[in-house]
Design a protein around this motif. Sequence first.
Motif, short mmCIF file in Angstrom:
data_model
loop_
_atom_site.label_atom_id
_atom_site.label_comp_id
_atom_site.label_asym_id
_atom_site.label_seq_id
_atom_site.Cartn_x
_atom_site.Cartn_y
_atom_site.Cartn_z
N ASN A 118 0.84 -1.20 0.00
CA ASN A 118 0.00 0.00 0.00
C ASN A 118 0.88 1.24 0.00
OD1 ASN A 118 -2.47 1.54 0.33
ND2 ASN A 118 -1.81 1.89 2.44
N THR A 119 0.46 2.25 -0.73
CA THR A 119 1.11 3.57 -0.74
C THR A 119 2.62 3.45 -0.95
OG1 THR A 119 -0.52 4.13 0.96
CG2 THR A 119 1.05 5.83 0.35
N ALA A 120 3.02 2.84 -2.03
CA ALA A 120 4.44 2.62 -2.28
C ALA A 120 5.19 3.92 -2.53
CB ALA A 120 4.62 1.68 -3.48
N HIS A 121 6.35 4.05 -1.89
CA HIS A 121 7.20 5.23 -2.09
C HIS A 121 8.10 5.08 -3.31
CE1 HIS A 121 7.05 6.82 2.33
NE2 HIS A 121 5.94 6.17 2.02
N GLU A 122 8.29 3.85 -3.77
CA GLU A 122 9.20 3.60 -4.88
C GLU A 122 8.46 3.63 -6.22
OE1 GLU A 122 12.58 0.71 -3.26
OE2 GLU A 122 10.60 0.10 -2.54
N ASP A 123 9.22 3.63 -7.29
CA ASP A 123 8.67 3.75 -8.62
C ASP A 123 7.53 2.75 -8.85
OD1 ASP A 123 9.23 4.77 -11.54
OD2 ASP A 123 8.94 2.61 -11.69
N PRO A 124 6.38 3.23 -9.35
CA PRO A 124 5.21 2.35 -9.52
C PRO A 124 5.49 1.11 -10.35
CG PRO A 124 4.59 4.64 -9.82
CD PRO A 124 6.08 4.63 -9.73
N GLU A 125 6.26 1.25 -11.42
CA GLU A 125 6.53 0.10 -12.28
C GLU A 125 7.42 -0.92 -11.57
OE1 GLU A 125 7.72 1.24 -16.24
OE2 GLU A 125 6.37 2.97 -16.20
N MET A 126 8.35 -0.44 -10.75
CA MET A 126 9.19 -1.36 -9.98
C MET A 126 8.36 -2.13 -8.97
SD MET A 126 12.48 1.15 -9.34
CE MET A 126 13.26 -0.02 -8.20
N ILE A 127 7.44 -1.43 -8.30
CA ILE A 127 6.55 -2.08 -7.34
C ILE A 127 5.66 -3.10 -8.04
CG2 ILE A 127 4.52 -1.69 -5.88
CD1 ILE A 127 6.97 -1.02 -4.37
N ALA A 128 5.11 -2.70 -9.19
CA ALA A 128 4.22 -3.60 -9.94
C ALA A 128 4.94 -4.87 -10.38
CB ALA A 128 3.64 -2.87 -11.15
N ASP A 129 6.24 -4.78 -10.59
CA ASP A 129 7.01 -5.94 -11.03
C ASP A 129 7.23 -6.97 -9.93
OD1 ASP A 129 7.24 -5.02 -13.63
OD2 ASP A 129 9.24 -4.15 -13.35
N VAL A 130 7.16 -6.55 -8.66
CA VAL A 130 7.49 -7.48 -7.57
C VAL A 130 6.32 -7.82 -6.66
CG1 VAL A 130 9.91 -6.75 -7.53
CG2 VAL A 130 8.26 -5.63 -6.01
N THR A 131 5.19 -7.12 -6.80
CA THR A 131 4.05 -7.39 -5.92
C THR A 131 2.95 -8.12 -6.67
OG1 THR A 131 3.05 -5.24 -6.43
CG2 THR A 131 4.44 -5.35 -4.48
N ASP A 132 2.13 -8.80 -5.90
CA ASP A 132 0.94 -9.42 -6.46
C ASP A 132 -0.21 -8.43 -6.52
OD1 ASP A 132 1.89 -12.19 -6.80
OD2 ASP A 132 2.12 -12.11 -4.62
N LEU A 133 -0.23 -7.47 -5.58
CA LEU A 133 -1.27 -6.44 -5.59
C LEU A 133 -0.75 -5.20 -4.88
CD1 LEU A 133 -4.23 -5.61 -6.21
CD2 LEU A 133 -4.81 -6.42 -3.91
N ALA A 134 -0.89 -4.06 -5.53
CA ALA A 134 -0.51 -2.78 -4.92
C ALA A 134 -1.70 -1.83 -4.98
CB ALA A 134 0.69 -2.17 -5.64
N LEU A 135 -1.91 -1.10 -3.90
CA LEU A 135 -2.92 -0.05 -3.86
C LEU A 135 -2.21 1.28 -3.63
CD1 LEU A 135 -5.71 -1.60 -1.57
CD2 LEU A 135 -5.52 -1.69 -4.07
N TYR A 136 -2.73 2.32 -4.25
CA TYR A 136 -2.12 3.64 -4.10
C TYR A 136 -3.21 4.69 -4.28
CZ TYR A 136 1.63 7.12 -4.38
OH TYR A 136 2.47 8.18 -4.12
N PRO A 137 -3.16 5.76 -3.46
CA PRO A 137 -4.15 6.83 -3.66
C PRO A 137 -4.03 7.36 -5.08
CG PRO A 137 -2.88 7.20 -1.64
CD PRO A 137 -2.21 6.07 -2.39
N ASP A 138 -5.13 7.49 -5.76
CA ASP A 138 -5.11 7.86 -7.17
C ASP A 138 -4.67 9.31 -7.34
OD1 ASP A 138 -5.51 8.33 -9.85
OD2 ASP A 138 -7.35 7.17 -9.97
N SER A 139 -3.37 9.51 -7.41
CA SER A 139 -2.82 10.85 -7.50
C SER A 139 -3.30 11.58 -8.75
CB SER A 139 -1.29 10.79 -7.50
OG SER A 139 -0.81 10.31 -6.27
N ILE A 140 -3.50 10.85 -9.83
CA ILE A 140 -3.88 11.50 -11.09
C ILE A 140 -5.32 11.99 -11.02
CG2 ILE A 140 -3.92 11.27 -13.58
CD1 ILE A 140 -1.17 10.86 -12.10
#
Length: 392
Positions: A118-140
């Motif tokens: 949840n709320t990853a501080h690291e690059d989104p694509e890097m997190i997506a490559d190593v996690t099964d599920l990531a949640l993040y506040p929709d900044s966009i």
Amino acid sequence: MKKLLVCSFLLGCCSLNVFAEDYHIGVVSGTVSQSEDSLRGAEAVAAKYGSAANGGKVVHITYPDNFMQEMETTISQITALADDPKMKAIIMTEAIPGTVEAYRRVKDKRPDIILLANTAHEDPEMIADVTDLALYPDSIARGYLIVKAAKEMGAKNFVHISFPRHLSYEMLSRRRNVMKEAAKDLGMGFYEVSAPDPVSDVGVAGAQQYILEQVPNWLKQYGKDTAFFCTNDAHTEPLLKRVAEEGGYFVEADLPSPTMGYPGALGIKFTNDERGNWPKILKKVEDVVVKKGASGRMGTWAYSYNFACALAMADHAVNVIDGKTDILDFDAVMETLKANTPGAGWNGSYLVDSDGIERENYILIYQDTYVFGKGYMGMTQLEVPEKYFDVK
């Protein structure tokens, strides 16, 4: 238009439909001084599913307060959870720097463990490559919606407060750029101001003092019909204090919660029976905000983002392990969020990476804005113009 989507695709690297009753879930959070809502959320998960030390499911650990300087310690702590043969899932309630490396090591040791962030501080694509599920506040989406809400509340100008370290984060930088574009489209003035980084030499106290001193000056410069947004939690409390006292608007925090900044700013204390009871907490904060004459000028999310996500991720992990749903079932994820936040609306979409590919294991989410003295604004029902999702 970004719409709610349904996905039942399984990550090929994990055998997720494992039926098991005797298993453990690792929950990693900050301490009360670094991230209280994350800590309380982890404690709520342990209370719901029981501590592994007492025969339950949850192994809760906290990472060091000085996590940037003690990154290897953090990585080792997370990786060590995989040594537990009963471990079936690991949840980072706030995925601080080091999570990517820790999750890589866990996957090398135990590819069967489900990894959630949840709320990853690291690059989104890097997190997506190593996690099964990531949640993040929709900044966009929130980049547009926060400015839109500010205008609906009565603001004519918008001030964005941050510092270089935060603006080096891709999602925070993109949100700032979306806010700037939204303000232009909505006919509002947009101004960027820099404030001291709380992890710099001035520390939290120095950073907060700066905000206390500058908000009155900013209100004189930009006017009382100005909305403020800051990217850092430590800046939030002094900002709220001055907005309540001096004027201006505050839509919601970077990671919104009725306990994010409001208690310290307004001198609110909660009893033991109120802690974790978000409707009671919301009502108590609202009463004080209205009493101080800030009705309609200050907002939040009715439920703490990090608290709600800790519970939602734990519920989803249990459902996946028990074979009741798939890890990437979008609707199932949204339902766990709604189940833990009665009355609050949610919306979300998939992360689109730099190659234009939707990452179905990285979900951007947001909760409806609640304005004290007015109630929910219905922001989750608004259509965010497609153009803002292309802003870099």
